[in-house]
Design a protein around this motif. Structure first.
Motif, PDB file in Angstrom:
ATOM      1  N   VAL A  69       1.029  -1.559   0.433  1.00  0.00           N
ATOM      2  CA  VAL A  69       0.241  -0.298  -0.256  1.00  0.00           C
ATOM      3  C   VAL A  69       0.724   1.112  -0.121  1.00  0.00           C
ATOM      4  CG1 VAL A  69      -1.104   1.152   1.126  1.00  0.00           C
ATOM      5  CG2 VAL A  69      -2.554  -1.073   1.034  1.00  0.00           C
ATOM      6  N   LEU A  70       1.901   1.118   1.036  1.00  0.00           N
ATOM      7  CA  LEU A  70       3.504   2.234   1.366  1.00  0.00           C
ATOM      8  C   LEU A  70       3.468   2.803  -0.638  1.00  0.00           C
ATOM      9  CD1 LEU A  70       4.328   4.511   2.881  1.00  0.00           C
ATOM     10  CD2 LEU A  70       6.268   2.525   2.724  1.00  0.00           C
ATOM     11  N   ALA A  71       3.732   1.242  -1.113  1.00  0.00           N
ATOM     12  CA  ALA A  71       4.742   2.163  -2.395  1.00  0.00           C
ATOM     13  C   ALA A  71       3.885   2.281  -3.475  1.00  0.00           C
ATOM     14  CB  ALA A  71       4.536   0.515  -2.468  1.00  0.00           C
ATOM     15  N   LEU A  72       2.235   2.116  -4.081  1.00  0.00           N
ATOM     16  CA  LEU A  72       1.574   1.802  -4.232  1.00  0.00           C
ATOM     17  C   LEU A  72       0.959   3.596  -3.968  1.00  0.00           C
ATOM     18  CD1 LEU A  72      -1.116  -0.863  -4.376  1.00  0.00           C
ATOM     19  CD2 LEU A  72       0.362   0.003  -6.335  1.00  0.00           C
ATOM     20  N   ILE A 107       6.260   9.666  -6.443  1.00  0.00           N
ATOM     21  CA  ILE A 107       7.853   9.470  -5.733  1.00  0.00           C
ATOM     22  C   ILE A 107       8.564   8.485  -6.334  1.00  0.00           C
ATOM     23  CG2 ILE A 107       8.556   8.836  -3.517  1.00  0.00           C
ATOM     24  CD1 ILE A 107       7.358  11.783  -4.371  1.00  0.00           C
ATOM     25  N   ASN A 108       9.780   7.999  -6.671  1.00  0.00           N
ATOM     26  CA  ASN A 108      10.458   6.820  -7.060  1.00  0.00           C
ATOM     27  C   ASN A 108      10.012   5.953  -5.668  1.00  0.00           C
ATOM     28  OD1 ASN A 108      10.906   7.973  -9.913  1.00  0.00           O
ATOM     29  ND2 ASN A 108      12.974   8.332  -8.981  1.00  0.00           N
ATOM     30  N   VAL A 109      10.123   4.560  -5.943  1.00  0.00           N
ATOM     31  CA  VAL A 109      10.223   3.554  -4.404  1.00  0.00           C
ATOM     32  C   VAL A 109      10.572   2.656  -5.112  1.00  0.00           C
ATOM     33  CG1 VAL A 109       8.013   4.901  -3.520  1.00  0.00           C
ATOM     34  CG2 VAL A 109       7.748   2.648  -4.978  1.00  0.00           C
ATOM     35  N   HIS A 110      11.260   1.652  -3.810  1.00  0.00           N
ATOM     36  CA  HIS A 110      12.316   0.736  -3.915  1.00  0.00           C
ATOM     37  C   HIS A 110      11.769  -0.529  -2.728  1.00  0.00           C
ATOM     38  CE1 HIS A 110      14.976  -2.077  -5.983  1.00  0.00           C
ATOM     39  NE2 HIS A 110      15.402  -2.824  -4.441  1.00  0.00           N
ATOM     40  N   ILE A 111      10.962  -1.451  -3.647  1.00  0.00           N
ATOM     41  CA  ILE A 111      10.871  -2.287  -2.353  1.00  0.00           C
ATOM     42  C   ILE A 111      10.740  -3.633  -2.328  1.00  0.00           C
ATOM     43  CG2 ILE A 111       8.555  -2.834  -3.597  1.00  0.00           C
ATOM     44  CD1 ILE A 111       6.778  -3.150  -1.270  1.00  0.00           C
ATOM     45  N   ARG A 151      -1.429  -5.448  -8.960  1.00  0.00           N
ATOM     46  CA  ARG A 151      -1.583  -3.633  -9.975  1.00  0.00           C
ATOM     47  C   ARG A 151      -0.356  -3.330  -9.847  1.00  0.00           C
ATOM     48  NH1 ARG A 151      -5.443   0.396  -9.591  1.00  0.00           N
ATOM     49  NH2 ARG A 151      -6.643  -1.016  -9.928  1.00  0.00           N
ATOM     50  N   LEU A 152       0.793  -2.571  -8.085  1.00  0.00           N
ATOM     51  CA  LEU A 152       2.043  -2.238  -7.887  1.00  0.00           C
ATOM     52  C   LEU A 152       2.739  -2.707  -9.628  1.00  0.00           C
ATOM     53  CD1 LEU A 152       4.219  -0.456  -6.818  1.00  0.00           C
ATOM     54  CD2 LEU A 152       4.666  -2.585  -5.465  1.00  0.00           C
ATOM     55  N   LYS A 153       2.955  -4.041  -9.359  1.00  0.00           N
ATOM     56  CA  LYS A 153       3.473  -4.437 -10.758  1.00  0.00           C
ATOM     57  C   LYS A 153       3.093  -3.876 -12.776  1.00  0.00           C
ATOM     58  CE  LYS A 153       5.891  -8.733 -13.220  1.00  0.00           C
ATOM     59  NZ  LYS A 153       5.036 -10.412 -12.908  1.00  0.00           N
ATOM     60  N   THR A 212       8.658  -3.424  -9.773  1.00  0.00           N
ATOM     61  CA  THR A 212       8.710  -5.191  -8.706  1.00  0.00           C
ATOM     62  C   THR A 212       9.127  -5.202  -7.351  1.00  0.00           C
ATOM     63  OG1 THR A 212       9.060  -5.519 -11.050  1.00  0.00           O
ATOM     64  CG2 THR A 212       9.563  -7.098  -9.155  1.00  0.00           C
ATOM     65  N   VAL A 213       8.315  -6.167  -6.745  1.00  0.00           N
ATOM     66  CA  VAL A 213       9.219  -6.470  -5.361  1.00  0.00           C
ATOM     67  C   VAL A 213      10.569  -7.412  -6.191  1.00  0.00           C
ATOM     68  CG1 VAL A 213       8.830  -7.495  -3.413  1.00  0.00           C
ATOM     69  CG2 VAL A 213       6.642  -6.402  -4.648  1.00  0.00           C
ATOM     70  N   GLU A 214      11.417  -6.810  -5.103  1.00  0.00           N
ATOM     71  CA  GLU A 214      12.700  -7.428  -5.010  1.00  0.00           C
ATOM     72  C   GLU A 214      12.619  -8.493  -4.172  1.00  0.00           C
ATOM     73  OE1 GLU A 214      17.395  -6.500  -4.736  1.00  0.00           O
ATOM     74  OE2 GLU A 214      16.267  -5.227  -5.050  1.00  0.00           O
ATOM     75  N   ARG A 215      12.745  -9.973  -4.667  1.00  0.00           N
ATOM     76  CA  ARG A 215      12.204 -11.269  -3.406  1.00  0.00           C
ATOM     77  C   ARG A 215      13.780 -11.833  -3.142  1.00  0.00           C
ATOM     78  NH1 ARG A 215       7.367 -11.471  -1.176  1.00  0.00           N
ATOM     79  NH2 ARG A 215       6.000 -11.215  -2.444  1.00  0.00           N
ATOM     80  N   ARG A 216      13.662 -12.072  -1.963  1.00  0.00           N
ATOM     81  CA  ARG A 216      14.501 -12.720  -1.398  1.00  0.00           C
ATOM     82  C   ARG A 216      15.671 -12.172  -0.724  1.00  0.00           C
ATOM     83  NH1 ARG A 216      17.098 -18.873  -3.260  1.00  0.00           N
ATOM     84  NH2 ARG A 216      17.313 -18.372  -1.199  1.00  0.00           N
TER      85      ARG A 216
END
Length: 527
Positions: free
Chosen positions: A17-20, A27-31, A116-118, A123-127
């Protein structure tokens, strides 16, 4: 060195939600998230009306309603006997466009948000997990570890936000205490399928009260699927450390262990078990939610019992509150450092106070349902079952119960962002804008944008339109109707709304434009 405006640690509902909300404001975000994939199982199930309202800002409300299940009623059972049927959809009819309790498993909720974010290109950076970070005063440098290849990367960000749960690395990084305690009993959660002819699988919620405890059955969208929540009685004599790990699991307790007590209390036919988990719940609130450029949100900042389904909803409210404030200080470069600090400090002031109330109320509820002794026994098996249907006959009681449970009751009165003025009306600066629907319009139809705006119910004052053009603030004027008065709104008064739909100020008289200018200038804000 990779750079971003906001580095978000954790991709649960609060992080997504924060990223969206930040991305929507440019705002540029990295999650990042340490899990290999989105969760396939989850604890949180209930989405309250206030969240559904706020999801309008990203056009998510219809998607949420399409996959969720609207609970029509709650039933109370004692000793295998049905004692009360409480129609929930009658509770909030005049309060919100969404007068219901929505059930949607957290994993499905997360998938909706992440899709929705994708689609927006994020994209969520996993691991990937946070090892440490350094706050340099003007920026953050964070060291991340990729578990895939054990490589480390240093990220440069204007701000870092910990949405990383009860074990939050960001909370540990800012060195704040997580004050509170653990509940002794272990909760269990089971996703079950059952006989469609059973009263416990009729699409309604069911609370069963016994001498010792309680059982909760909550349906969700799939037919014959429900969430079973209870407290295991198998661990009464176990010793425990209240400072033990916050998500302490009890692997020795299985579904077969608790099944006899469930069947005895509920007389329920379970055909299939899809998932089962136990955990010890805590009630804790962090001593602070912010340290300069580092913030904590959701379970990283507060955690409480699942009574009332408040946890995930409170975290999402945290994220939306913080998102517009971070976007403001990043985009409005002309703001002074003092003004930026005051705006960001209001996140902790507003949200920590509300978290304390939620923790207190859920703690009271949990204690009521699980305490031992003669009085708790009488309360559970006699007073609550017979009193609940009686008190809900009264419309005022139904309204207040819905406001409290749906988080519509959340207010920021007394915040530095709320106009300090005497107010004799029902609605005060700091309150959520009341919903009012007339035959001509719905005053929530204007709230899809994340921006400051003015509402006038009645006649607009000369010069107000020019002020709005000069300040680039949206103005909405509604023809006066008795429904506005019933909602607590006043005729011909100017309501200044924050980007999260809360009333920043209420202005009337001959110098509204001047008072509005004073509001913004005294806080160092532009519109």
């Amino acid at each position: 060195m990779p750079e971003t405006d906001v580095l978000i640690i954790g991709a649960g509902p609060t992080g997504l939600v924060l990223a969206l909300w930040l991305h929507r404001q440019g705002i540029n975000v990295h999650i990042v998230d340490q899990a290999e994939a989105a969760a396939k199982n989850s604890r949180a199930l209930v989405v309250h009306a206030r969240i559904v309202e706020l999801y309008q800002q990203l056009g998510l409300t219809d998607d949420l309603l399409a996959v969720g299940h609207q609970l029509p009623a709650t039933n109370i059972w004692v000793g295998g006997h049905h004692r009360a049927h409480i129609p929930l959809q009658e509770f909030g009819q005049k309060l919100t466009p969404y007068p219901f309790m929505l059930t949607l498993p957290q994993d499905e909720h997360e998938r909706l948000l992440e899709r929705r974010l994708k689609a927006l290109g994020v994209t969520v950076e996993r691991r990937t997990r946070l090892l440490n970070f350094v706050d340099h005063g003007s920026n953050i440098t964070a060291t991340l570890l990729c578990d895939t290849d054990e490589s480390e990367m240093t990220y440069n960000a204007a701000y870092i936000v910990g949405c990383d749960g009860a074990h939050s690395a960001v909370r540990h990084g800012i060195g704040t205490k997580y004050e509170g305690d653990a509940y002794k009993p272990f909760f269990y959660i089971a996703d079950i399928e059952g006989d469609g002819d059973s009263p416990f699988f009729n699409g309604e919620a069911h609370v069963t009260l016994t001498n010792e405890s309680f059982y909760l059955v909550i349906p969700y969208a799939q037919r014959r699927h429900a969430r079973l929540v209870g407290v295991t009685l198998a661990d009464d004599n176990a010793t425990y450390d209240p400072d033990h790990t916050l998500s302490e699991h009890h692997p020795q307790i299985t579904f077969d262990d608790i099944l006899p007590q469930v069947k005895k209390a509920l007389n329920i036919k379970i055909e299939k078990l899809n998932w089962f988990s136990t955990y010890r719940s805590h009630h804790r609130v962090a001593e602070k939610f912010r340290d300069n450029r580092a913030f904590i949100v959701g379970d990283a900042a507060h955690i409480h019992s699942p009574v009332g389904g408040q946890g995930m909803n409170t975290g999402i409210m945290d994220a939306i509150n913080l998102a517009w404030k971070l976007a403001t200080v990043i985009k409005q470069t002309e703001m002074t450092e003092d003004a930026k600090s005051q705006l960001l400090e209001s996140y902790e002031t507003e949200r920590r106070a509300f978290a304390m109330k939620i923790v207190s109320s859920t703690d009271t509820g949990f204690t009521t349902f699980t305490a031992k002794g003669i009085f708790p026994h009488i309360l559970r098996t006699w007073i609550i079952p017979y009193l609940a249907p009686v008190v809900t006959w009264f419309s005022h009681t139904r309204t207040e119960m819905f406001r409290a449970g749906s988080q519509l009751i959340c207010t920021y009165r007394g915040s530095g962002l709320s106009q300090a003025a005497e107010c004799t009306a029902a609605v005060h600066p700091g309150d959520r804008l009341p919903w009012a629907k007339t035959q001509q319009d719905d005053n929530f139809s204007t709230l899809s944008d994340i921006c400051w705006q003015l509402h006038v119910y009645g006649d607009q004052q000369p010069g107000l339109g020019e002020w709005c053009l000069r300040r680039n603030v949206k103005l909405f004027v509604f023809d006066w109707d008795e429904q506005h008065a019933k909602a607590g709104l006043k005729k011909d008064v100017v309501y200044l709304l924050r980007p999260d739909h809360y009333i920043a100020g209420i202005f009337e008289g001959d110098s509204v434009e001047s008072a509005l200018d004073d509001y913004f200038s005294s806080r160092g804000l532009a519109c």
